[in-house]
Scaffold this motif. Sequence first.
Motif, PDB file in Angstrom:
ATOM      1  N   MET A  56     -69.548 -39.005  10.765  1.00 31.69           N
ATOM      2  CA  MET A  56     -68.289 -39.318  11.449  1.00 31.69           C
ATOM      3  C   MET A  56     -68.544 -39.771  12.881  1.00 31.69           C
ATOM      4  O   MET A  56     -67.959 -40.763  13.347  1.00 31.69           O
ATOM      5  N   LEU A  57     -69.414 -39.063  13.602  1.00 34.48           N
ATOM      6  CA  LEU A  57     -69.705 -39.429  14.981  1.00 34.48           C
ATOM      7  C   LEU A  57     -70.327 -40.821  15.074  1.00 34.48           C
ATOM      8  O   LEU A  57     -70.028 -41.585  15.998  1.00 34.48           O
ATOM      9  N   ALA A  58     -71.179 -41.175  14.103  1.00 32.78           N
ATOM     10  CA  ALA A  58     -71.782 -42.511  14.098  1.00 32.78           C
ATOM     11  C   ALA A  58     -70.711 -43.584  13.920  1.00 32.78           C
ATOM     12  O   ALA A  58     -70.736 -44.625  14.593  1.00 32.78           O
ATOM     13  N   ALA A  59     -69.754 -43.331  13.017  1.00 28.21           N
ATOM     14  CA  ALA A  59     -68.675 -44.293  12.793  1.00 28.21           C
ATOM     15  C   ALA A  59     -67.779 -44.389  14.017  1.00 28.21           C
ATOM     16  O   ALA A  59     -67.355 -45.489  14.423  1.00 28.21           O
ATOM     17  N   MET A  60     -67.470 -43.256  14.631  1.00 30.71           N
ATOM     18  CA  MET A  60     -66.635 -43.259  15.827  1.00 30.71           C
ATOM     19  C   MET A  60     -67.297 -44.032  16.956  1.00 30.71           C
ATOM     20  O   MET A  60     -66.644 -44.818  17.659  1.00 30.71           O
ATOM     21  N   ALA A  61     -68.599 -43.829  17.147  1.00 36.52           N
ATOM     22  CA  ALA A  61     -69.316 -44.514  18.218  1.00 36.52           C
ATOM     23  C   ALA A  61     -69.368 -46.017  17.975  1.00 36.52           C
ATOM     24  O   ALA A  61     -69.226 -46.816  18.910  1.00 36.52           O
ATOM     25  N   GLN A  62     -69.551 -46.408  16.712  1.00 36.97           N
ATOM     26  CA  GLN A  62     -69.614 -47.827  16.375  1.00 36.97           C
ATOM     27  C   GLN A  62     -68.327 -48.541  16.762  1.00 36.97           C
ATOM     28  O   GLN A  62     -68.339 -49.683  17.251  1.00 36.97           O
ATOM     29  N   HIS A  63     -67.197 -47.867  16.568  1.00 30.11           N
ATOM     30  CA  HIS A  63     -65.888 -48.478  16.829  1.00 30.11           C
ATOM     31  C   HIS A  63     -65.195 -47.902  18.060  1.00 30.11           C
ATOM     32  O   HIS A  63     -64.061 -48.272  18.362  1.00 30.11           O
ATOM     33  N   GLU A  64     -65.873 -47.001  18.770  1.00 32.77           N
ATOM     34  CA  GLU A  64     -65.332 -46.339  19.955  1.00 32.77           C
ATOM     35  C   GLU A  64     -63.934 -45.767  19.706  1.00 32.77           C
ATOM     36  O   GLU A  64     -62.985 -46.007  20.455  1.00 32.77           O
ATOM     37  N   VAL A  65     -63.828 -45.011  18.620  1.00 34.11           N
ATOM     38  CA  VAL A  65     -62.589 -44.307  18.296  1.00 34.11           C
ATOM     39  C   VAL A  65     -62.381 -43.185  19.302  1.00 34.11           C
ATOM     40  O   VAL A  65     -63.292 -42.392  19.560  1.00 34.11           O
ATOM     41  N   ARG A  66     -61.181 -43.106  19.854  1.00 33.93           N
ATOM     42  CA  ARG A  66     -60.903 -42.082  20.855  1.00 33.93           C
ATOM     43  C   ARG A  66     -59.825 -41.117  20.360  1.00 33.93           C
ATOM     44  O   ARG A  66     -58.749 -41.548  19.937  1.00 33.93           O
ATOM     45  N   PRO A  67     -60.089 -39.820  20.417  1.00 31.23           N
ATOM     46  CA  PRO A  67     -59.065 -38.830  20.078  1.00 31.23           C
ATOM     47  C   PRO A  67     -57.877 -38.915  21.040  1.00 31.23           C
ATOM     48  O   PRO A  67     -58.009 -39.389  22.171  1.00 31.23           O
ATOM     49  N   VAL A  68     -56.740 -38.436  20.558  1.00 30.11           N
ATOM     50  CA  VAL A  68     -55.526 -38.396  21.382  1.00 30.11           C
ATOM     51  C   VAL A  68     -55.424 -37.019  22.026  1.00 30.11           C
ATOM     52  O   VAL A  68     -55.393 -35.999  21.335  1.00 30.11           O
ATOM     53  N   ILE A  69     -55.368 -36.986  23.340  1.00 29.07           N
ATOM     54  CA  ILE A  69     -55.321 -35.725  24.077  1.00 29.07           C
ATOM     55  C   ILE A  69     -53.896 -35.476  24.548  1.00 29.07           C
ATOM     56  O   ILE A  69     -53.240 -36.362  25.113  1.00 29.07           O
ATOM     57  N   GLY A  70     -53.416 -34.258  24.324  1.00 30.82           N
ATOM     58  CA  GLY A  70     -52.095 -33.850  24.788  1.00 30.82           C
ATOM     59  C   GLY A  70     -52.194 -33.102  26.095  1.00 30.82           C
ATOM     60  O   GLY A  70     -52.665 -33.624  27.097  1.00 30.82           O
ATOM     61  N   GLU A  71     -51.795 -31.821  26.088  1.00 30.28           N
ATOM     62  CA  GLU A  71     -51.798 -31.005  27.296  1.00 30.28           C
ATOM     63  C   GLU A  71     -53.161 -30.352  27.543  1.00 30.28           C
ATOM     64  O   GLU A  71     -53.876 -30.015  26.591  1.00 30.28           O
ATOM     65  N   THR A  72     -53.481 -30.155  28.818  1.00 36.52           N
ATOM     66  CA  THR A  72     -54.722 -29.491  29.217  1.00 36.52           C
ATOM     67  C   THR A  72     -54.390 -28.206  29.962  1.00 36.52           C
ATOM     68  O   THR A  72     -53.539 -28.197  30.868  1.00 36.52           O
TER      69      THR A  72
END
Length: 338
Positions: free
Chosen positions: A296-312
């Motif tokens: 999964m991380l390899a695929a995400m890096a290939q396409h620079e998929v970014r998670p959606v962040i809500g509150e911190t």
Amino acid sequence: MRVFQIEGEWGTQNLRLSERPEPEAGPGQVIMQMRMASLNARDLIVPERGYGRATGELPLIPVSDGVGEVVAIGDGVTRVAVGDRVCPAYFQNWTGGDPSPERFASALGGPLDGVMAERVCLSQEGVVRVPDYLTDAEAATLPCAALTAWSAVATHGQTRAGDRLLIQGTGGVALFALAFAKLHGAHVTVISSSDDKLARVREMGADETISYSETEDWARASRAITADRGGYDNIIELGGAQTLPLSLRAVRPGGTLSMIGVLSGLTVEASLGLIVARQVRLQGITVGHRDGFEAMLAAMAQHEVRPVIGETFAFDELHSALDHLRAGGHFGKTVIGF
């Protein structure tokens, strides 16, 4: 070091800020200085001993997902080095292959101690390096929610370009499933009760949306979307008792129901005939293994998929973060800084 742990008796009211000795790395182990953590629905269940004996024993440090820096290693460690940024694997003993009771018993945050501690000691086999393009907050969201979605869409769903997928809701797993389905070239329908959230997922690439607050029978409403194949190839089933009967009507013959969530209840009345006569596959999804995480991380890096962040939230605001998650209405992952 500071930790949050459930102590004395089960119950969220017994989740307290406490102290534990600094961990030391033994052979094959690494010490992570935690940077960020993120919350999942299970983090509301664990303090109440919601998984019975499988929840673990007290005292218990909760929360499975996070990211940190390797600050010390024990003898024989070769997978990572000091200075590497890593995430813990959700199942510490499941590196690949089929699941087993022993592998399922190695989940962080219950039954094993989780990541709500300033430093965490884990086996080198239970951590993965994360791509540089991700922020700490983004990387912290990956071990449970992202891998669950990847397992449903890619590993078990084997999504191909042109497949029709339906995703229930706009929670953490749902948003990851949308990103991964689009990465594979699928046509995606998202259902939600919130028009605002449906507008946001359309901006993220959803091809169709259905408001089930306006259209209660979304299975009927979705027929025109899948008229060319008689239903969806894969439904990311997150609702449980109230949604499964509708999912059985909306999936195509030979299609898959990726059973992940039980948000609307554990017990369901549904027609088994729809499963048998249409050869539907009901596939349970319980996160995934480390090999899947790294794929999964390899695929995400290939396409620079970014998670959606809500509150911190800050580390000592864990209770406020859990209250925020419990209230619902959030969009994107709730994260905690250390």
